[in-house]
Design an enzyme around this catalytic site. Structure first.
Site, PDB file in Angstrom:
ATOM      1  CG  ASP A 143      36.607  42.408 -26.853  1.00  0.00           C
ATOM      2  OD1 ASP A 143      35.352  43.078 -27.159  1.00  0.00           O
ATOM      3  OD2 ASP A 143      37.699  43.218 -27.466  1.00  0.00           O
ATOM      4  CB  SER A 188      31.370  42.886 -28.401  1.00  0.00           C
ATOM      5  OG  SER A 188      31.984  43.761 -29.341  1.00  0.00           O
TER       6      SER A 188
END
Length: 206
Positions: free
Chosen positions: A6, A108
Site C-alpha cells: 500500500d 493503492s
C-alpha cells in the site's frame, strides 16, 4: 515472491489534518468546523478513488459538504498537502527485494489528482516498483476481493506467493480472505521488523 505495498502510511506518510489546515487558512473557516464535517471515507471519496467522478466534480462536492468556498487551485493545494514524506527504509527494502529477483508492486486506493502530484515529488516510489495498481485506473478499490484477485492474476502468481502490507486492518483482512499473506502496518517499525525476522535485515540493504 510478489510483494504488494500500500502507499499511504506504508511507503509514504500522510495526514489529512494537513489538508484541513490548508483549507482552513485559505477559506477562513475554523479548523474545528472542517474537522467535524470532513468525511475521511464516504461515497464521494469512493467514487473519486474509482474514477467515477472527475477531480473538479470531487472538489465541488467536497467543498459543498464542508461549506467552504475555494477555487480548484486552492482545493488542490490543500489536497496535495496530505503527503509528508517517504519512508526511506521501506524504499530501500523494496529496491533490495527487486535486486533479489522478487516482484514489487504498489496497490493503492488513490485518485487522479494525487497521481498528478506524488510521482513528481516522490519519484523514488515509482523507481522502486515493477508495477502500479491504482484504484482510479482499475475502477475498484480495497477492500474489494476482486481487486486482490486481479492483482495476483495479472502478476501470474498464486495467492500464497504474495505478501501484502497495508495500514488498514479491513484491507489486510480482505487480502487474507483471498489467501494472500497480509501484514498490518500499525506503525513504522512493522515492515523493517518483518524483514528482520525473515533474515532480511536493513544492514544488508545499505
Amino acid at each position: 515472491m510478489l510483494y504488494i505495498f500500500d502507499m499511504g502510511n506504508v511507503i509514504i506518510d500522510i495526514d489529512f489534518k494537513r489538508v484541513l489546515a490548508v483549507w482552513s487558512n485559505l477559506s477562513g473557516t475554523p479548523l474545528a468546523n472542517l474537522t467535524t464535517k470532513f468525511p475521511i471515507i464516504g461515497e464521494t471519496f469512493e467514487k473519486h478513488e474509482c474514477g467515477q467522478i472527475t477531480d473538479t466534480e470531487f472538489a465541488e462536492i467536497l467543498c459543498d459538504e464542508l461549506e467552504i468556498s475555494l477555487s480548484f487551485e486552492q482545493f488542490t493545494e490543500g489536497w496535495n498537502a496530505l503527503f509528508i514524506g517517504v519512508r526511506q527504509e521501506v524504499i530501500a527494502l523494496m529496491n533490495k527485494l527487486r535486486e533479489q529477483g522478487h516482484r514489487v508492486v504498489v496497490l493503492s486506493n488513490t485518485n487522479h489528482l494525487h497521481f498528478q502530484y506524488w510521482p513528481k515529488h516522490y519519484p523514488e516510489i515509482i523507481a522502486s516498483v515493477d508495477s502500479l495498481y491504482l484504484s482510479h485506473d482499475l475502477g475498484m478499490r480495497k477492500p474489494s476481493l476482486n481487486l486482490f484477485k486481479h492483482v495476483i492474476e495479472t502478476e501470474g502468481v498464486t495467492a500464497d506467493q504474495a505478501i501484502f502490507f497495508d495500514d488498514l486492518w479491513e484491507h489486510v483482512d480482505a487480502a487474507k480472505k483471498v489467501g494472500i499473506n497480509a501484514i498490518h502496518v500499525a506503525n513504522k517499525n512493522v515492515i523493517p521488523d518483518y524483514f528482520k525476522t525473515h533474515g532480511f535485515s536493513l544492514s544488508a540493504v545499505t
